[in-house]
Design a protein around this motif. Structure first.
Motif, PDB file in Angstrom:
ATOM      1  N   ALA A 194      13.026 -58.384  50.489  1.00  0.00           N
ATOM      2  CA  ALA A 194      13.633 -57.336  50.138  1.00  0.00           C
ATOM      3  C   ALA A 194      14.149 -56.816  51.468  1.00  0.00           C
ATOM      4  CB  ALA A 194      12.709 -56.268  49.632  1.00  0.00           C
ATOM      5  N   HIS A 195      15.177 -56.474  52.117  1.00  0.00           N
ATOM      6  CA  HIS A 195      15.497 -55.509  52.924  1.00  0.00           C
ATOM      7  C   HIS A 195      14.681 -53.864  52.591  1.00  0.00           C
ATOM      8  CE1 HIS A 195      17.433 -52.947  55.751  1.00  0.00           C
ATOM      9  NE2 HIS A 195      17.585 -53.713  56.478  1.00  0.00           N
ATOM     10  N   TYR A 196      14.472 -53.528  54.097  1.00  0.00           N
ATOM     11  CA  TYR A 196      14.052 -52.021  54.178  1.00  0.00           C
ATOM     12  C   TYR A 196      14.868 -51.104  53.538  1.00  0.00           C
ATOM     13  CZ  TYR A 196      11.052 -53.713  57.992  1.00  0.00           C
ATOM     14  OH  TYR A 196      10.190 -54.661  58.904  1.00  0.00           O
ATOM     15  N   GLY A 232      11.909 -56.436  55.468  1.00  0.00           N
ATOM     16  CA  GLY A 232      12.489 -56.858  56.737  1.00  0.00           C
ATOM     17  C   GLY A 232      13.272 -56.370  57.166  1.00  0.00           C
ATOM     18  N   ASP A 233      13.501 -56.666  58.043  1.00  0.00           N
ATOM     19  CA  ASP A 233      15.248 -56.711  58.509  1.00  0.00           C
ATOM     20  C   ASP A 233      15.859 -58.173  58.694  1.00  0.00           C
ATOM     21  OD1 ASP A 233      15.010 -58.458  61.044  1.00  0.00           O
ATOM     22  OD2 ASP A 233      14.768 -56.923  62.281  1.00  0.00           O
ATOM     23  N   SER A 234      17.081 -57.813  58.706  1.00  0.00           N
ATOM     24  CA  SER A 234      17.825 -59.107  58.380  1.00  0.00           C
ATOM     25  C   SER A 234      17.667 -60.551  59.218  1.00  0.00           C
ATOM     26  CB  SER A 234      19.545 -58.994  59.004  1.00  0.00           C
ATOM     27  OG  SER A 234      20.148 -57.613  58.371  1.00  0.00           O
ATOM     28  N   HIS A 272      25.222 -58.342  49.123  1.00  0.00           N
ATOM     29  CA  HIS A 272      25.390 -59.826  48.814  1.00  0.00           C
ATOM     30  C   HIS A 272      25.632 -60.507  49.855  1.00  0.00           C
ATOM     31  CE1 HIS A 272      28.005 -63.040  47.889  1.00  0.00           C
ATOM     32  NE2 HIS A 272      28.168 -62.472  46.869  1.00  0.00           N
ATOM     33  N   PHE A 273      26.024 -60.578  51.703  1.00  0.00           N
ATOM     34  CA  PHE A 273      25.693 -60.997  53.095  1.00  0.00           C
ATOM     35  C   PHE A 273      24.913 -62.287  52.605  1.00  0.00           C
ATOM     36  CE2 PHE A 273      25.518 -57.368  54.831  1.00  0.00           C
ATOM     37  CZ  PHE A 273      24.446 -57.672  55.772  1.00  0.00           C
ATOM     38  N   MET A 274      23.270 -60.929  53.004  1.00  0.00           N
ATOM     39  CA  MET A 274      22.346 -61.246  52.521  1.00  0.00           C
ATOM     40  C   MET A 274      22.199 -62.444  51.769  1.00  0.00           C
ATOM     41  SD  MET A 274      20.352 -57.737  53.192  1.00  0.00           S
ATOM     42  CE  MET A 274      20.506 -56.534  55.210  1.00  0.00           C
ATOM     43  N   THR A 282      29.750 -63.449  65.661  1.00  0.00           N
ATOM     44  CA  THR A 282      29.955 -62.603  64.190  1.00  0.00           C
ATOM     45  C   THR A 282      28.284 -61.677  63.827  1.00  0.00           C
ATOM     46  OG1 THR A 282      29.801 -64.168  62.714  1.00  0.00           O
ATOM     47  CG2 THR A 282      31.734 -63.159  63.390  1.00  0.00           C
ATOM     48  N   TYR A 283      28.233 -60.835  63.331  1.00  0.00           N
ATOM     49  CA  TYR A 283      27.219 -59.922  63.374  1.00  0.00           C
ATOM     50  C   TYR A 283      26.905 -60.566  61.385  1.00  0.00           C
ATOM     51  CZ  TYR A 283      24.487 -55.246  62.600  1.00  0.00           C
ATOM     52  OH  TYR A 283      23.256 -54.601  62.182  1.00  0.00           O
ATOM     53  N   ILE A 284      25.637 -60.617  61.136  1.00  0.00           N
ATOM     54  CA  ILE A 284      25.571 -61.434  59.848  1.00  0.00           C
ATOM     55  C   ILE A 284      26.149 -60.855  59.303  1.00  0.00           C
ATOM     56  CG2 ILE A 284      23.650 -60.018  60.003  1.00  0.00           C
ATOM     57  CD1 ILE A 284      22.273 -62.988  58.840  1.00  0.00           C
ATOM     58  N   ALA A 324      17.968 -44.741  66.727  1.00  0.00           N
ATOM     59  CA  ALA A 324      18.628 -44.713  66.353  1.00  0.00           C
ATOM     60  C   ALA A 324      19.137 -46.273  65.850  1.00  0.00           C
ATOM     61  CB  ALA A 324      19.891 -43.713  66.866  1.00  0.00           C
ATOM     62  N   HIS A 325      19.731 -46.896  65.265  1.00  0.00           N
ATOM     63  CA  HIS A 325      20.330 -48.029  64.486  1.00  0.00           C
ATOM     64  C   HIS A 325      21.554 -47.995  65.786  1.00  0.00           C
ATOM     65  CE1 HIS A 325      21.640 -52.075  62.481  1.00  0.00           C
ATOM     66  NE2 HIS A 325      20.554 -52.263  62.374  1.00  0.00           N
ATOM     67  N   PRO A 326      21.909 -49.097  66.389  1.00  0.00           N
ATOM     68  CA  PRO A 326      22.947 -49.523  66.625  1.00  0.00           C
ATOM     69  C   PRO A 326      24.154 -49.456  66.418  1.00  0.00           C
ATOM     70  CG  PRO A 326      21.614 -52.131  66.975  1.00  0.00           C
ATOM     71  CD  PRO A 326      20.822 -50.332  66.136  1.00  0.00           C
TER      72      PRO A 326
END
Ligand code: 13P
Ligand code: SF4
Length: 315
Positions: free
Chosen positions: A28-30, A44-46, A67-69, A116-118, A202-204
């Motif tokens: 699960a993502h946060y 966790g994070d990606s 979906h992308f995860m 590319t970013y995930i 902050a998140h980037p």
């Protein structure tokens, strides 16, 4: 009719026994709702979720995220069943980068390294040289020889932040996260005036004007570690509000305030509607029926695996 708390406990018990019976793991993502985070085997994070997916020995991976995860987990585990509670759980960043348009850009700059970013589709990953997440992006960019030109997609905010951090000029795709672009600088500064001892984190994926006033910038896990290890006790948190569940669990004595969104809303925060499409009930049904399942068109999976593996090797 059962009380909601009891209903939730019963569903969680059913999910836990199905998990054992089917040798399934829940990642699960946060940003998932607390009830889902509570039944997860790993939160966790990606990057951490990709690593967990890569080393999983379960027969079924239930991806409580977007979906992308889940796609990334499937690419790393082609022989396993990867299921997602709601197939509509997309991402504004992934949607901003359609494969045909990206292919055209890539063709214009054949000598550029494509990073590319995930948060993009498997088709886009298949056209990439390297994939990155918010926790390893700087390292990935720095691993590219200085004489090479770079295309970075799809997040322009993360891209701008990386240009500033690494000093590398990059050609940026014009995509953004609707959740991190929703923060209001005026409201954030007003909140800070009310809590002058607060640290802004902050998140980037956030816009440059928000990052400019942040004391710490990092991935969701980075933010969590920062709050845990910092001597400060009050934080204004500029990322999706789901992270506050885990953060508050780790540091119950600290004050955590979500950064406010431009639009007035009931939570005075920013929430990802895609992430929140997953519910405990949908998670149960998906594990019971082993559907909806992530599947791919021929060839894409093998091509998309290459830049993901490069990223994991570099991380
Ligand atoms: P990380 O958890 O990798 O920081 O990513 C945040 C995000 O927006 C995921 O969709
Ligand atoms: Fe995509 Fe933003 Fe939602 Fe993350 S928070 S899944 S980047 S829309």
């Amino acid at each position: 009719m059962l009380a909601p708390a009891l209903e939730r406990t019963i569903l969680q018990q059913k999910i836990n026994s199905l998990k054992k019976e089917k040798n399934a793991v829940i990642l699960a993502h946060y940003y998932q709702e607390p009830a889902i985070q509570e039944v997860a085997d790993f939160i966790g994070d990606s990057l951490e979720l990709s690593k967990k997916a890569a080393e999983s020995t379960a027969d079924i991976i239930v991806f409580a995220g977007v979906h992308f995860m889940a796609e990334t987990a499937k690419i790393l585990n082609p022989s396993k069943k990867v299921i997602l509670p709601d197939m509509q759980a997309g991402c504004s960043l992934a949607e901003s980068c359609p494969p045909e348009a990206f292919k055209k850009l890539k063709a214009q700059y054949p000598d550029h390294v494509v990073v590319t970013y995930i948060n993009c589709s498997a088709e886009i990953k298949a056209m990439s040289d390297l994939v990155c997440t918010s926790s390893n992006a700087e390292k990935i960019i720095n691993s590219i020889p200085a004489e090479k030109q770079i295309i970075f997609a799809p997040d322009k905010n993360l891209g701008k932040y990386l240009i500033q951090k690494t000093g590398r000029q990059m050609l940026l795709w014009d995509g953004s996260c609707i959740v991190h672009e929703a923060f209001s600088l005026d409201k954030l500064l007003q909140l800070f005036r009310e809590h002058p001892k607060a640290r802004i984190i902050a998140h980037p994926e956030s816009e440059p004007q928000v990052l400019k006033v942040a004391n710490y910038i990092g991935s969701t896990s980075g933010m969590l570690d920062h709050v845990k290890n910092s001597d400060h006790n009050i934080f204004i948190v500029a990322t999706e509000a789901g992270i506050l569940h885990q953060m508050q669990k780790e540091v119950p004595w600290k004050t955590l305030i979500p950064a406010p969104a431009k639009e007035d809303n009931t939570c005075a925060c920013s929430e990802c509607a895609f992430m929140k499409l997953n519910t405990l009930q949908k998670l149960y049904t998906c594990l019971e029926k082993e559907a909806p399942e992530i599947s791919f068109s021929e060839g894409i999976m093998e091509q998309a695996l290459v830049p993901i593996q490069r990223m994991l090797q570099l991380s």
